[in-house]
Design a protein around this motif. Structure first.
Motif, PDB file in Angstrom:
ATOM      1  N   ALA A 199      39.939  34.969  31.029  1.00 53.31           N
ATOM      2  CA  ALA A 199      40.134  35.899  32.142  1.00 53.31           C
ATOM      3  C   ALA A 199      39.689  35.317  33.477  1.00 53.31           C
ATOM      4  N   ALA A 200      39.270  34.064  33.462  1.00 51.98           N
ATOM      5  CA  ALA A 200      38.727  33.440  34.674  1.00 51.98           C
ATOM      6  C   ALA A 200      39.827  33.105  35.675  1.00 51.98           C
ATOM      7  N   ASP A 201      39.508  33.316  36.921  1.00 52.81           N
ATOM      8  CA  ASP A 201      40.385  32.964  38.036  1.00 52.81           C
ATOM      9  C   ASP A 201      39.510  32.292  39.084  1.00 52.81           C
ATOM     10  N   GLY A 202      39.352  30.985  38.937  1.00 49.92           N
ATOM     11  CA  GLY A 202      38.433  30.263  39.811  1.00 49.92           C
ATOM     12  C   GLY A 202      36.999  30.667  39.523  1.00 49.92           C
ATOM     13  N   ASP A 203      36.313  31.170  40.529  1.00 53.07           N
ATOM     14  CA  ASP A 203      34.915  31.569  40.383  1.00 53.07           C
ATOM     15  C   ASP A 203      34.760  33.039  39.996  1.00 53.07           C
ATOM     16  N   THR A 204      35.854  33.684  39.673  1.00 52.05           N
ATOM     17  CA  THR A 204      35.792  35.085  39.276  1.00 52.05           C
ATOM     18  C   THR A 204      36.354  35.265  37.869  1.00 52.05           C
ATOM     19  N   VAL A 205      35.919  36.335  37.233  1.00 50.90           N
ATOM     20  CA  VAL A 205      36.422  36.717  35.913  1.00 50.90           C
ATOM     21  C   VAL A 205      36.934  38.147  36.035  1.00 50.90           C
ATOM     22  N   ARG A 206      38.221  38.343  35.810  1.00 47.68           N
ATOM     23  CA  ARG A 206      38.839  39.654  36.028  1.00 47.68           C
ATOM     24  C   ARG A 206      38.846  40.457  34.729  1.00 47.68           C
ATOM     25  N   MET A 207      38.222  41.622  34.767  1.00 43.73           N
ATOM     26  CA  MET A 207      38.112  42.484  33.596  1.00 43.73           C
ATOM     27  C   MET A 207      38.489  43.918  33.941  1.00 43.73           C
ATOM     28  N   PRO A 208      39.194  44.604  33.031  1.00 41.69           N
ATOM     29  CA  PRO A 208      39.560  45.997  33.293  1.00 41.69           C
ATOM     30  C   PRO A 208      38.399  46.950  33.008  1.00 41.69           C
ATOM     31  N   PRO A 209      38.364  48.100  33.680  1.00 36.55           N
ATOM     32  CA  PRO A 209      37.278  49.071  33.475  1.00 36.55           C
ATOM     33  C   PRO A 209      37.593  50.041  32.341  1.00 36.55           C
ATOM     34  N   ASP A 243      34.333  45.650  31.878  1.00 31.26           N
ATOM     35  CA  ASP A 243      33.861  44.905  33.041  1.00 31.26           C
ATOM     36  C   ASP A 243      32.340  44.891  33.092  1.00 31.26           C
ATOM     37  N   GLU A 244      31.701  46.016  32.746  1.00 29.06           N
ATOM     38  CA  GLU A 244      30.238  46.072  32.760  1.00 29.06           C
ATOM     39  C   GLU A 244      29.640  45.183  31.664  1.00 29.06           C
ATOM     40  N   PHE A 245      30.266  45.200  30.483  1.00 28.74           N
ATOM     41  CA  PHE A 245      29.778  44.346  29.396  1.00 28.74           C
ATOM     42  C   PHE A 245      29.774  42.895  29.844  1.00 28.74           C
ATOM     43  N   PHE A 246      30.869  42.423  30.411  1.00 23.61           N
ATOM     44  CA  PHE A 246      30.954  41.015  30.784  1.00 23.61           C
ATOM     45  C   PHE A 246      30.107  40.688  31.998  1.00 23.61           C
ATOM     46  N   ARG A 274      29.690  32.866  37.623  1.00 22.28           N
ATOM     47  CA  ARG A 274      30.964  33.484  38.006  1.00 22.28           C
ATOM     48  C   ARG A 274      30.802  34.996  38.204  1.00 22.28           C
ATOM     49  N   GLU A 275      31.579  35.539  39.129  1.00 26.25           N
ATOM     50  CA  GLU A 275      31.523  36.965  39.438  1.00 26.25           C
ATOM     51  C   GLU A 275      32.570  37.720  38.614  1.00 26.25           C
ATOM     52  N   VAL A 276      32.164  38.813  38.002  1.00 29.64           N
ATOM     53  CA  VAL A 276      33.102  39.669  37.279  1.00 29.64           C
ATOM     54  C   VAL A 276      33.704  40.658  38.264  1.00 29.64           C
ATOM     55  N   VAL A 277      35.016  40.620  38.378  1.00 30.07           N
ATOM     56  CA  VAL A 277      35.750  41.504  39.285  1.00 30.07           C
ATOM     57  C   VAL A 277      36.459  42.568  38.455  1.00 30.07           C
ATOM     58  N   THR A 278      36.261  43.816  38.814  1.00 29.97           N
ATOM     59  CA  THR A 278      36.936  44.914  38.116  1.00 29.97           C
ATOM     60  C   THR A 278      38.393  44.970  38.558  1.00 29.97           C
ATOM     61  N   ASP A 279      39.297  44.832  37.582  1.00 33.41           N
ATOM     62  CA  ASP A 279      40.728  44.796  37.869  1.00 33.41           C
ATOM     63  C   ASP A 279      41.464  45.648  36.832  1.00 33.41           C
ATOM     64  N   HIS A 332      44.410  46.051  36.280  1.00 30.51           N
ATOM     65  CA  HIS A 332      45.633  45.422  35.790  1.00 30.51           C
ATOM     66  C   HIS A 332      45.368  44.111  35.031  1.00 30.51           C
ATOM     67  N   ALA A 333      44.109  43.767  34.849  1.00 33.21           N
ATOM     68  CA  ALA A 333      43.797  42.571  34.067  1.00 33.21           C
ATOM     69  C   ALA A 333      44.290  42.768  32.639  1.00 33.21           C
ATOM     70  N   THR A 334      44.903  41.740  32.080  1.00 38.56           N
ATOM     71  CA  THR A 334      45.505  41.877  30.749  1.00 38.56           C
ATOM     72  C   THR A 334      44.597  41.319  29.646  1.00 38.56           C
ATOM     73  N   TYR A 335      44.893  41.749  28.439  1.00 40.94           N
ATOM     74  CA  TYR A 335      44.145  41.355  27.238  1.00 40.94           C
ATOM     75  C   TYR A 335      45.182  40.987  26.186  1.00 40.94           C
ATOM     76  N   PHE A 336      45.234  39.698  25.821  1.00 40.42           N
ATOM     77  CA  PHE A 336      46.283  39.209  24.926  1.00 40.42           C
ATOM     78  C   PHE A 336      47.670  39.608  25.439  1.00 40.42           C
ATOM     79  N   GLY A 337      47.843  39.588  26.765  1.00 35.96           N
ATOM     80  CA  GLY A 337      49.143  39.862  27.356  1.00 35.96           C
ATOM     81  C   GLY A 337      49.443  41.321  27.614  1.00 35.96           C
ATOM     82  N   ALA A 338      48.518  42.215  27.330  1.00 41.91           N
ATOM     83  CA  ALA A 338      48.778  43.645  27.487  1.00 41.91           C
ATOM     84  C   ALA A 338      47.799  44.270  28.477  1.00 41.91           C
TER      85      ALA A 338
END
Length: 250
Positions: free
Chosen positions: A144-154, A193-196, A207-212, A214-220
């Protein structure tokens, strides 16, 4: 009782071999490393001879849509046919909580195909749906990393220790077939997002966890309850993530 573990040299499989062996069962690890290949059928008949129970904890080596489907469909067909020939009494399969809720993902569509094949076979079965494993948290963060951020859904998230998964699968294997599913999950439910955010801090990962949303999980893309058990009947593991991390350092 002879219990054959397909994928028995992997993370959960090796734990099952040890656990079942300690309880007096003849636990046989079956995987390409031991000369058993469910895709080609090599070694299957020999491994299953005299087996009462088969546990399938194998996984596709590729998460690409077509490859995952080919693996689960071919492997499961071959395995069920060999079990019928050998007179196996109980087929136990490890699957994933939320599989049927994530049709956008080719991997989860392949798992649905696997489960339908099991349901339609003549062999009594139990399917264990588990939430994500603690052991894979770092890999999920990296994916889920995008450079220095990690995008995770809430969304709700309830991961579990591999040892707790193995305990639940072993209990299912030595019990009567359910001809249905059970769900297992970790003892704590939080938001993904909070877990990560907490996990990366515990790992010393800057790395910073960014709440997104629309972030996907196994493509979904995920909805609020895509990854957690339905209802209140799930079997809960014993280890929290903090306890597991303290024991393993992983």
């Amino acid at each position: 009782m002879k219990i054959v573990i397909i994928g028995g040299t992997g993370l959960i499989g090796s734990k099952l071999v040890t656990r079942l062996g300690e309880h007096g069962h003849e636990a046989v690890a079956a995987s390409p490393k031991t000369g058993v290949n469910t895709l080609t059928g090599e070694g299957l008949a020999e491994a299953l001879a005299g087996a009462s129970v088969v546990i399938d904890v194998s996984n596709s080596p590729s998460f690409e849509d077509a490859a995952a489907l080919e693996f689960f469909e071919t492997s499961t067909r071959n395995l069920l046919a060999a079990e019928a020939e050998a007179g196996v009494d109980h087929h136990v399969a490890l699957s994933v909580v939320g599989t049927e809720r994530l049709p956008q993902s080719g991997y989860f569509r392949a798992k649905v195909v696997q489960e339908k094949l099991i349901e339609k076979s003549s062999i009594p079965f139990t399917i264990v749906h588990a939430t994500q494993f603690f052991e894979f948290a770092r890999g999920i963060a990296d994916a889920a990393a995008d450079g220095d951020t990690v995008r995770m859904p809430p969304v709700l998230f309830q991961p579990i220790a591999g040892d707790d998964v193995a305990r639940a699968v072993a209990r299912a294997a030595v019990g009567a077939p359910l001809n249905g599913r059970i769900e297992v999950a970790g003892p704590e439910q939080t938001r993904m997002d909070e877990f990560f955010r907490g996990a990366l801090a515990a790992w010393g990962d800057p790395r910073e966890v960014v709440t997104d949303p629309h972030a996907t999980y196994f493509g979904a893309e995920l909805s609020e309850r895509s990854l957690v058990p339905e209802g209140g009947g799930a079997v809960l593991g014993e280890l929290t993530y903090a306890q597991w991390l303290g024991r393993t350092g992983c």
